[in-house]
Write an enzyme that holds these catalytic residues in place. Sequence first.
Site, PDB file in Angstrom:
ATOM      1  N   ARG A  86       4.760 -13.138   9.742  1.00 30.95           N
ATOM      2  CA  ARG A  86       5.456 -11.903   9.428  1.00 30.95           C
ATOM      3  C   ARG A  86       6.808 -11.881  10.133  1.00 30.95           C
ATOM      4  O   ARG A  86       7.031 -12.608  11.093  1.00 30.95           O
ATOM      5  CB  ARG A  86       4.622 -10.694   9.853  1.00 30.95           C
ATOM      6  CG  ARG A  86       4.365 -10.620  11.355  1.00 30.95           C
ATOM      7  CD  ARG A  86       3.361  -9.539  11.718  1.00 30.95           C
ATOM      8  NE  ARG A  86       3.890  -8.213  11.479  1.00 30.95           N
ATOM      9  CZ  ARG A  86       3.450  -7.388  10.519  1.00 30.95           C
ATOM     10  NH1 ARG A  86       2.474  -7.749   9.727  1.00 30.95           N
ATOM     11  NH2 ARG A  86       3.965  -6.200  10.384  1.00 30.95           N
ATOM     12  N   LYS A 103       4.485   0.421   9.981  1.00 33.27           N
ATOM     13  CA  LYS A 103       4.530   1.726   9.316  1.00 33.27           C
ATOM     14  C   LYS A 103       4.022   2.834  10.219  1.00 33.27           C
ATOM     15  O   LYS A 103       4.599   3.909  10.278  1.00 33.27           O
ATOM     16  CB  LYS A 103       3.686   1.665   8.035  1.00 33.27           C
ATOM     17  CG  LYS A 103       4.491   1.226   6.826  1.00 33.27           C
ATOM     18  CD  LYS A 103       3.675   1.384   5.561  1.00 33.27           C
ATOM     19  CE  LYS A 103       2.940   0.098   5.265  1.00 33.27           C
ATOM     20  NZ  LYS A 103       2.246   0.081   3.991  1.00 33.27           N
ATOM     21  N   GLU A 111       0.880  -1.162   0.000  1.00 35.97           N
ATOM     22  CA  GLU A 111       0.000   0.000   0.000  1.00 35.97           C
ATOM     23  C   GLU A 111       0.924   1.220   0.000  1.00 35.97           C
ATOM     24  O   GLU A 111       1.799   1.325   0.856  1.00 35.97           O
ATOM     25  CB  GLU A 111      -0.856  -0.024   1.273  1.00 35.97           C
ATOM     26  CG  GLU A 111      -1.907   1.049   1.277  1.00 35.97           C
ATOM     27  CD  GLU A 111      -2.794   1.010   2.527  1.00 35.97           C
ATOM     28  OE1 GLU A 111      -2.761   0.020   3.270  1.00 35.97           O
ATOM     29  OE2 GLU A 111      -3.503   2.005   2.735  1.00 35.97           O
TER      30      GLU A 111
END
Length: 549
Positions: free
Chosen positions: A272, A282, A41
């Site tokens: 992850r 982020k 994104e």
Amino acid sequence: MSSKPHKTPQAPSTSNFIRQIVEADLAAKKHASVRTRFPPEPNGYLHFGHAKSICLNFGLAQQYGGVCHLRFDDTNPTKEEQEYVDSIKEMVKWLGFDWGRHEYYASDYFEKLYSFAEALAERGHAYVDSLSADDIREFRGTLTEHGRESPYRNRPAAESLRLLREMREGKHADGTHVLRAKIDMRSPNINLRDPVMYRIRHAEHHRTGSKWCIYPTYDWAHGLSDAIEGITHSICTLEFEDHRPLYDWFNERVAEAGLIERPLPRQIEFARLNLTYVLLSKRKLIQLVEEKHVDGWDDPRMPTLAGARRRGYTPEGFRLFAERIGVAKADSWIPFEELESCMREHLNEVAPRRMAVLDPVKLAIENYPEGKEELCDVPNHPQKPDWGRRQVPFSRELWIEKEDFEEVPPKGYFRLFPGNEVRLRYGYVVKCIGMENGVVRCTYRPDSKSGTPGADKYKVKGNIHWVSATHAHAAEVRLYDRLFKTEHPEGTADLNPGSMKVIRAQLEPSLRDAGSGERFQFERHGYFVRDAAHGAFNRTVTLRESWGK
Ligand code: ATP
Ligand code: MG
């Protein structure tokens, strides 16, 4: 960067559960070839966690002769920016991967996704709900309580279709209606309780401008984007495991309508990356930048790829790391030392050696002629004779490390102390007299120069580096350390106050001309890189693991 040929470390390709799935699918001829995608994104800079995903997706494509798409998941109009798109592309390339012509944007599918949505509404698989956002939340239920159906759930398909078209045409205000999938309000999986597919947002999008005032949700756009592109294996992190039934439901319904082709993409989840002493979110990284705890996104202490590049980390080091840690189905923490050790391993192969004194004190050789200069012959890499040698100037006054002299030596200390002899690396053997006015005084043995016949008759235990004081290049060096002092950092309270130390060092004169981005090993200290932004040398990593010692 060094133009010398070098060998890139290649970890053995071991298998993992994702490779096994891919191999089985290929063996069963389910797909002609593998097609993966990396779907960032564009709302921030890539971090070390993304590197794992990039290496995995592009790596699978490489390994099985397929392709990997770079797809910007740009469905959120307000948070996304071109600056992030550019930086993401730059960093994927930096990591060594090439998406060729396969650069895509979810926003390019807005028209298609919309037509799929109409098809679902027509077939009674989706409806326009006119409850408020608060009511929708309230009706959704909880983990222990099933949801309730909206009073609009059974409005006629034709009415939903009309409202959906009006939504698209901008006839309704934000928040007045949404399009929802008609699945099951009693499902134990909350994701299946009639998830929202479209919301009204009168907002400009960085690529589509004001063309749209309804925007698809992540779940609706993501799986269909995969299907449109013919992705075979859609690899994502574990938090999407509960979304998989929805991913499949959406694709199945659209395939039934004949609008996308089978075989449909298969979603596979993996754990992850969590790295000790590092924050990989982020949102939290944005906070560090905005509150100025670091000097921007590419601060060499940041776990972003832009920061890593300035820190001197290498793409090869990241790829080696990704291969070593592999992929798993359960969350775990990888020690930060593992990443550092991969960087060291690669830098050891590619970084030429140089001498640099980081904490300088002067050494004067009393019996060395005043004004005399000579050159010492120094290898560029002790294990790589083909990298050649260089000539380093030597003179009466040198810089050495403060810690290489002790007035009163502790037990087992072999370096300079009154009466002791050491070798000045690649130069002469000197005998220490003592310290006077802050200068270490020595005498030297003129017949002891390294490389000359008989020079090795002097047996000394200490071997220290040095830089000629008259020739030295005085430069700023930044000693970077971990940004966080705790193993599982949560936020700014865990910052390591000693994460950057700026010092003035005395470097071998050849380093004056080092190009930006050029990497070196400073003998006995570690790996350093010349920073492109401020011209100083950044410490990438020490020679050995030293944290907490
Ligand atoms: P963050 O959690 O930092 O906000 P994100 O998941 O929102 O990251 P995206 O841009 O959506 O960031 O991620 C792009 C891809 O990178 C996704 O496929 C995501 O699964 C993957 N990814 C993100 N963080 C990690 C991580 N820590 N380890 C492995 N893959 C990750
Ligand atoms: Mg995400």
